[in-house]
Design a protein around this motif. Structure first.
Motif, PDB file in Angstrom:
ATOM      1  N   SER A 228       0.831  -1.201   0.000  1.00 49.49           N
ATOM      2  CA  SER A 228       0.000   0.000   0.000  1.00 49.49           C
ATOM      3  C   SER A 228       0.868   1.255   0.000  1.00 49.49           C
ATOM      4  O   SER A 228       0.629   2.200  -0.762  1.00 49.49           O
ATOM      5  N   ASP A 229       1.907   1.264   0.838  1.00 53.15           N
ATOM      6  CA  ASP A 229       2.831   2.406   0.874  1.00 53.15           C
ATOM      7  C   ASP A 229       3.540   2.573  -0.468  1.00 53.15           C
ATOM      8  O   ASP A 229       3.763   3.692  -0.936  1.00 53.15           O
ATOM      9  N   SER A 230       3.902   1.437  -1.094  1.00 60.17           N
ATOM     10  CA  SER A 230       4.624   1.517  -2.363  1.00 60.17           C
ATOM     11  C   SER A 230       3.739   2.090  -3.458  1.00 60.17           C
ATOM     12  O   SER A 230       4.218   2.791  -4.344  1.00 60.17           O
ATOM     13  N   LEU A 231       2.444   1.800  -3.407  1.00 58.23           N
ATOM     14  CA  LEU A 231       1.528   2.378  -4.396  1.00 58.23           C
ATOM     15  C   LEU A 231       1.405   3.886  -4.193  1.00 58.23           C
ATOM     16  O   LEU A 231       1.325   4.640  -5.163  1.00 58.23           O
ATOM     17  N   SER A 232       1.388   4.327  -2.942  1.00 59.06           N
ATOM     18  CA  SER A 232       1.361   5.770  -2.672  1.00 59.06           C
ATOM     19  C   SER A 232       2.596   6.441  -3.260  1.00 59.06           C
ATOM     20  O   SER A 232       2.514   7.528  -3.849  1.00 59.06           O
ATOM     21  N   ALA A 233       3.755   5.794  -3.114  1.00 62.64           N
ATOM     22  CA  ALA A 233       4.992   6.336  -3.677  1.00 62.64           C
ATOM     23  C   ALA A 233       4.922   6.369  -5.195  1.00 62.64           C
ATOM     24  O   ALA A 233       5.381   7.323  -5.837  1.00 62.64           O
ATOM     25  N   ALA A 234       4.318   5.338  -5.804  1.00 60.91           N
ATOM     26  CA  ALA A 234       4.203   5.290  -7.267  1.00 60.91           C
ATOM     27  C   ALA A 234       3.288   6.393  -7.772  1.00 60.91           C
ATOM     28  O   ALA A 234       3.559   7.031  -8.795  1.00 60.91           O
ATOM     29  N   VAL A 235       2.175   6.623  -7.065  1.00 61.18           N
ATOM     30  CA  VAL A 235       1.252   7.696  -7.461  1.00 61.18           C
ATOM     31  C   VAL A 235       1.941   9.047  -7.378  1.00 61.18           C
ATOM     32  O   VAL A 235       1.835   9.882  -8.289  1.00 61.18           O
ATOM     33  N   ALA A 236       2.673   9.302  -6.288  1.00 69.27           N
ATOM     34  CA  ALA A 236       3.411  10.568  -6.146  1.00 69.27           C
ATOM     35  C   ALA A 236       4.417  10.725  -7.274  1.00 69.27           C
ATOM     36  O   ALA A 236       4.591  11.812  -7.835  1.00 69.27           O
ATOM     37  N   HIS A 237       5.076   9.627  -7.635  1.00 71.60           N
ATOM     38  CA  HIS A 237       6.055   9.611  -8.736  1.00 71.60           C
ATOM     39  C   HIS A 237       5.379  10.038 -10.046  1.00 71.60           C
ATOM     40  O   HIS A 237       5.891  10.881 -10.784  1.00 71.60           O
ATOM     41  N   MET A 238       4.205   9.478 -10.326  1.00 70.16           N
ATOM     42  CA  MET A 238       3.512   9.793 -11.578  1.00 70.16           C
ATOM     43  C   MET A 238       2.883  11.182 -11.556  1.00 70.16           C
ATOM     44  O   MET A 238       2.830  11.857 -12.582  1.00 70.16           O
ATOM     45  N   GLU A 239       2.431  11.622 -10.390  1.00 73.45           N
ATOM     46  CA  GLU A 239       1.835  12.960 -10.303  1.00 73.45           C
ATOM     47  C   GLU A 239       2.874  14.058 -10.492  1.00 73.45           C
ATOM     48  O   GLU A 239       2.529  15.187 -10.820  1.00 73.45           O
ATOM     49  N   ARG A 240       4.146  13.724 -10.284  1.00 69.61           N
ATOM     50  CA  ARG A 240       5.223  14.689 -10.548  1.00 69.61           C
ATOM     51  C   ARG A 240       5.564  14.730 -12.029  1.00 69.61           C
ATOM     52  O   ARG A 240       6.492  15.420 -12.448  1.00 69.61           O
TER      53      ARG A 240
END
Length: 199
Positions: free
Chosen positions: A139-151
């Protein structure tokens, strides 16, 4: 000697199954438990993936009422997501991750319901695949992936990999866990827990 971890992919698409068999060595094909489904055990422990964007991620916390009764509580860790008439209200979950995990273990609090949709980088036309897990770290890794893509970063540069972790319990016994690791660019974010891929 421990068996190497491997992916189990479930699909009803014969063409996708054929493509997977061609791409990943050591594939063992078995009939799925669901009618007309095919289960494929892949020889490779790493899969390069393309993710379309943040919309390909569902990352929420769910407390189920019981088998077949649906969720009692759905939130993002701070605000309710369901029911719609209460969406945005404070969910009441503890702020501490330790306390959240303790509540989930006791059956009184929600646990992660994390979902990633992706395409195989080696065969994007094979269709859309789904990886789901109730792992806190996933779950934490998906949050990191979303932040990565939103940048504005490229969601195509990702890899999911299976890793084995051995831990020693307080009683001195060894326990082995197979966990997926989501790599976004250079850093790796680990995600222990059971997973299944489905197309």
């Amino acid at each position: 000697m421990a068996t190497l971890p491997s992916w189990l992919v479930t699909t009803r698409n014969e063409e996708a199954a054929t493509t997977l068999a061609r791409l990943y060595s050591g594939l063992h094909r078995i009939h799925g438990r669901q009618q007309e489904s095919i289960e494929l055990k892949l020889g490779s422990d790493a899969i390069a993936v393309n993710v379309d964007g943040p919309g390909s991620v569902i990352n929420r916390m769910v407390l189920e009422q019981g088998e077949g009764l649906g969720p009692l509580h759905v939130c993002d860790g701070s605000s309710l997501l369901e029911p719609m008439n209460k969406a945005g209200d404070r969910c009441g979950c503890p702020e501490s991750v330790f306390d959240r995990k303790a509540a989930a273990r006791s059956g009184h609090g929600p646990k992660p319901d994390a979902r990633l949709e992706f395409r195989l980088a080696a065969a994007p036309d094979a269709g859309l695949f789904v990886l789901t897990s109730s792992s806190w770290t996933f779950s934490d890794s998906l949050s990191a992936a979303v932040a990565h893509m939103e940048r504005g970063a490229d969601g195509a540069q990702m890899e999911i990999r299976l890793q084995r972790k051995v831990v020693t319990t307080r009683s001195g016994m060894s326990a082995s866990y197979v966990r997926p690791v989501l790599s976004v660019g250079e850093p790796e974010v680990a995600a222990p827990g059971h997973l299944r891929l489905a197309a």
